[in-house]
Design a protein around this motif. Sequence first.
Motif, PDB file in Angstrom:
ATOM      1  N   ALA A   1       0.839  -1.206   0.000  1.00  0.00           N
ATOM      2  CA  ALA A   1       0.000   0.000   0.000  1.00  0.00           C
ATOM      3  C   ALA A   1       0.875   1.258   0.000  1.00  0.00           C
ATOM      4  CB  ALA A   1      -0.938  -0.014   1.200  1.00  0.00           C
ATOM      5  N   VAL A   2       1.934   1.220   0.794  1.00  0.00           N
ATOM      6  CA  VAL A   2       2.850   2.367   0.857  1.00  0.00           C
ATOM      7  C   VAL A   2       3.542   2.555  -0.506  1.00  0.00           C
ATOM      8  CG1 VAL A   2       5.165   2.866   1.736  1.00  0.00           C
ATOM      9  CG2 VAL A   2       3.295   2.570   3.328  1.00  0.00           C
ATOM     10  N   GLU A   3       3.953   1.446  -1.097  1.00  0.00           N
ATOM     11  CA  GLU A   3       4.614   1.530  -2.408  1.00  0.00           C
ATOM     12  C   GLU A   3       3.654   2.086  -3.468  1.00  0.00           C
ATOM     13  OE1 GLU A   3       7.910  -2.082  -1.922  1.00  0.00           O
ATOM     14  OE2 GLU A   3       5.971  -2.547  -2.789  1.00  0.00           O
ATOM     15  N   ARG A   4       2.402   1.709  -3.357  1.00  0.00           N
ATOM     16  CA  ARG A   4       1.398   2.193  -4.317  1.00  0.00           C
ATOM     17  C   ARG A   4       1.242   3.711  -4.212  1.00  0.00           C
ATOM     18  NH1 ARG A   4      -3.053  -0.031  -7.018  1.00  0.00           N
ATOM     19  NH2 ARG A   4      -4.949   1.206  -7.080  1.00  0.00           N
ATOM     20  N   LEU A   5       1.183   4.205  -2.978  1.00  0.00           N
ATOM     21  CA  LEU A   5       1.001   5.655  -2.794  1.00  0.00           C
ATOM     22  C   LEU A   5       2.253   6.413  -3.227  1.00  0.00           C
ATOM     23  CD1 LEU A   5      -0.829   5.611   0.660  1.00  0.00           C
ATOM     24  CD2 LEU A   5      -1.792   6.449  -1.503  1.00  0.00           C
ATOM     25  N   ILE A   6       3.406   5.955  -2.754  1.00  0.00           N
ATOM     26  CA  ILE A   6       4.653   6.676  -3.072  1.00  0.00           C
ATOM     27  C   ILE A   6       4.927   6.614  -4.574  1.00  0.00           C
ATOM     28  CG2 ILE A   6       7.170   6.689  -2.732  1.00  0.00           C
ATOM     29  CD1 ILE A   6       6.674   5.709   0.136  1.00  0.00           C
ATOM     30  N   GLY A   7       4.602   5.464  -5.168  1.00  0.00           N
ATOM     31  CA  GLY A   7       4.862   5.290  -6.606  1.00  0.00           C
ATOM     32  C   GLY A   7       3.815   5.968  -7.479  1.00  0.00           C
ATOM     33  N   GLY A   8       2.744   6.468  -6.865  1.00  0.00           N
ATOM     34  CA  GLY A   8       1.720   7.198  -7.621  1.00  0.00           C
ATOM     35  C   GLY A   8       0.832   6.285  -8.455  1.00  0.00           C
ATOM     36  N   SER A   9       0.777   4.994  -8.126  1.00  0.00           N
ATOM     37  CA  SER A   9      -0.075   4.108  -8.935  1.00  0.00           C
ATOM     38  C   SER A   9      -1.485   3.960  -8.362  1.00  0.00           C
ATOM     39  CB  SER A   9       0.594   2.742  -9.127  1.00  0.00           C
ATOM     40  OG  SER A   9       1.013   2.224  -7.895  1.00  0.00           O
ATOM     41  N   ASN A  10      -1.772   4.739  -7.316  1.00  0.00           N
ATOM     42  CA  ASN A  10      -3.147   4.733  -6.794  1.00  0.00           C
ATOM     43  C   ASN A  10      -4.091   5.349  -7.829  1.00  0.00           C
ATOM     44  OD1 ASN A  10      -1.541   7.060  -6.057  1.00  0.00           O
ATOM     45  ND2 ASN A  10      -3.375   7.878  -5.119  1.00  0.00           N
ATOM     46  N   LYS A  11      -5.319   4.793  -7.894  1.00  0.00           N
ATOM     47  CA  LYS A  11      -6.263   5.266  -8.921  1.00  0.00           C
ATOM     48  C   LYS A  11      -7.131   6.400  -8.414  1.00  0.00           C
ATOM     49  CE  LYS A  11      -6.096   1.266 -11.810  1.00  0.00           C
ATOM     50  NZ  LYS A  11      -6.475  -0.130 -11.825  1.00  0.00           N
TER      51      LYS A  11
ATOM     52  N   ASN B   1      -5.858  -8.299  -4.355  1.00  0.00           N
ATOM     53  CA  ASN B   1      -5.065  -9.198  -5.214  1.00  0.00           C
ATOM     54  C   ASN B   1      -4.657  -8.464  -6.497  1.00  0.00           C
ATOM     55  OD1 ASN B   1      -7.268 -12.094  -4.618  1.00  0.00           O
ATOM     56  ND2 ASN B   1      -5.784 -11.112  -3.281  1.00  0.00           N
ATOM     57  N   LYS B   2      -5.634  -7.790  -7.087  1.00  0.00           N
ATOM     58  CA  LYS B   2      -5.426  -7.176  -8.400  1.00  0.00           C
ATOM     59  C   LYS B   2      -4.638  -5.870  -8.301  1.00  0.00           C
ATOM     60  CE  LYS B   2      -8.390  -5.614 -11.785  1.00  0.00           C
ATOM     61  NZ  LYS B   2      -9.586  -4.875 -11.631  1.00  0.00           N
ATOM     62  N   GLU B   3      -5.085  -5.003  -7.426  1.00  0.00           N
ATOM     63  CA  GLU B   3      -4.520  -3.644  -7.392  1.00  0.00           C
ATOM     64  C   GLU B   3      -3.234  -3.554  -6.574  1.00  0.00           C
ATOM     65  OE1 GLU B   3      -5.504  -0.995  -9.103  1.00  0.00           O
ATOM     66  OE2 GLU B   3      -7.112  -2.133 -10.050  1.00  0.00           O
ATOM     67  N   LEU B   4      -3.174  -4.294  -5.468  1.00  0.00           N
ATOM     68  CA  LEU B   4      -1.956  -4.225  -4.641  1.00  0.00           C
ATOM     69  C   LEU B   4      -0.964  -5.327  -5.032  1.00  0.00           C
ATOM     70  CD1 LEU B   4      -3.375  -3.666  -1.016  1.00  0.00           C
ATOM     71  CD2 LEU B   4      -2.400  -1.945  -2.538  1.00  0.00           C
ATOM     72  N   GLY B   5      -1.429  -6.285  -5.834  1.00  0.00           N
ATOM     73  CA  GLY B   5      -0.565  -7.421  -6.163  1.00  0.00           C
ATOM     74  C   GLY B   5      -0.242  -8.209  -4.905  1.00  0.00           C
ATOM     75  N   TRP B   6      -1.250  -8.349  -4.060  1.00  0.00           N
ATOM     76  CA  TRP B   6      -1.057  -9.005  -2.758  1.00  0.00           C
ATOM     77  C   TRP B   6      -2.032 -10.155  -2.591  1.00  0.00           C
ATOM     78  CZ3 TRP B   6      -4.737  -9.687   1.095  1.00  0.00           C
ATOM     79  CH2 TRP B   6      -4.267 -10.141   2.336  1.00  0.00           C
ATOM     80  N   LYS B   7      -1.518 -11.258  -2.054  1.00  0.00           N
ATOM     81  CA  LYS B   7      -2.442 -12.298  -1.588  1.00  0.00           C
ATOM     82  C   LYS B   7      -1.789 -13.017  -0.408  1.00  0.00           C
ATOM     83  CE  LYS B   7      -1.259 -15.865  -5.041  1.00  0.00           C
ATOM     84  NZ  LYS B   7      -0.129 -16.402  -4.311  1.00  0.00           N
ATOM     85  N   THR B   8      -2.609 -13.695   0.358  1.00  0.00           N
ATOM     86  CA  THR B   8      -2.053 -14.403   1.512  1.00  0.00           C
ATOM     87  C   THR B   8      -1.258 -15.611   1.024  1.00  0.00           C
ATOM     88  OG1 THR B   8      -4.100 -15.655   1.756  1.00  0.00           O
ATOM     89  CG2 THR B   8      -3.879 -13.660   3.078  1.00  0.00           C
ATOM     90  N   GLU B   9      -0.193 -15.918   1.755  1.00  0.00           N
ATOM     91  CA  GLU B   9       0.652 -17.050   1.367  1.00  0.00           C
ATOM     92  C   GLU B   9       0.683 -18.144   2.427  1.00  0.00           C
ATOM     93  OE1 GLU B   9       4.256 -15.039   0.250  1.00  0.00           O
ATOM     94  OE2 GLU B   9       3.337 -14.444  -1.668  1.00  0.00           O
TER      95      GLU B   9
END
Length: 342
Positions: A249-259, A313-321
């Motif tokens: 989430a932090v990477e998304r905000l800093i990287g400006g990929s938030n929609k 999963n889609k937007e953050l590229g995250w899922k539980t492992e």
Amino acid sequence: MKNLILVTGGTGYIGSHTVVELIEKGFEVVSVDSLHNSEAWINDRIGMITGKTPPLEIFDLCEIDRLDNLFKKYPGISAVIHFAAFKAVGESVEKPLVYYRNNILSTINILEMMKKHQVKYMVFSSSCTVYGQPDKLPVTEDSPLQPATSPYGNTKKICEDIIKDTTVASNEIKAISLRYFNPIGAHPSALIGELPRGVPENLVPFITQTAIGLRDELKVFGNDYNTPDGSCIRDYLHVSDLAKAHVKAVERLIGGSNKKDYEIFNLGTGKGVSVLEIINTFEKVTGIKLKYRITGRRAGDIEKIWADATLANKELGWKTEYSLGDALKSAWEWEKNLRKMK
Ligand code: NAD
Ligand code: WQD
């Protein structure tokens, strides 16, 4: 220069696991915590795991002058991950003002200081509690919110609104609220984990404390729900998986990929598990027979809830492992270590 992240509640359960993941991803971290519900030695343990002990500033976020000084002391903070809050649902019913003051005032103070010191990004700890008992399962981020059943739950809803309104009012702040389902377990090193004070309200710490002999028996709150085995269903996820979502989430905000300037993501496995299934899995992975008894329902309990985590999963590229077994085993390893220390 590496990005510096301010983590509030950084010695708490989810905060400490997130600090580990941030450091391991190369972020610089400064933690702030009042130690109301955590211990300073957790920060040393973070150092043992990562090889880097982050600075820990000990004060209450309701003290705005101290928060102002913190932002002055650490210029160039890129983002704030705001975990700090009181979280005991039962206590919040008894002491609503304490909960409203702490959780809401600290959030307002942080937003004000972020604006003052030109820090643009916030990740906020929200909760599936905002959904109440949903009509349709699994719950998506668009599922209707229900009136909160506790002052604690209400603080999450109110803080989400405060943060959202702040992002709407100016483009100085962009934020992501993460709605956690039920985090359980501990870091694989068993050096950090959940530190419940007194008798735990939550299921998994109560199980591990029963298994180690601190509690006589686990009470299963009801087996007459409309679920396959009659016990309640939740979406339990490993705390280290949850922690990793914060880095994303932090990477998304800093990287400006938030929609959008304000986004919400559910964080869960997408799978509902009953209380009796938790007990069975715990027994299987630890080889311990758990003493438990079915009792009446707990007031205010939701019958069943689990997440639709497709958006994360889609937007953050995250899922539980981690599996449920991994999570329960790690909770047990942590409990054993904790008792060895005491
Ligand atoms: P925790 O109690 O372990 O951690 C919170 C930390 O914040 C504690 O160390 C506490 O001392 C600190 N804190 C509280 N108020 C503060 C203040 N005014 N100033 C400075 N420090 C303060 O809780 P946790 O389980 O790690 O939860 C973290 C966040 O996630 C909370 O906002 C909680 O509401 C939210 N959440 C937790 C769960 C869960 O099941 N654990 C589920 C959904 C959401
Ligand atoms: C899980 C299940 C209980 C203890 C709480 C907060 C919620 C959110 C997540 C922060 C339920 C059963 C429990 C016990 C039991 N937190 N249980 N015996 O109820 O999902 O929610 O944590 O935002 O706001 O309310 O979690 O761990 O308390 O309970 O049978 O001794 O275990 O009935 O079905 P819950 P929990």
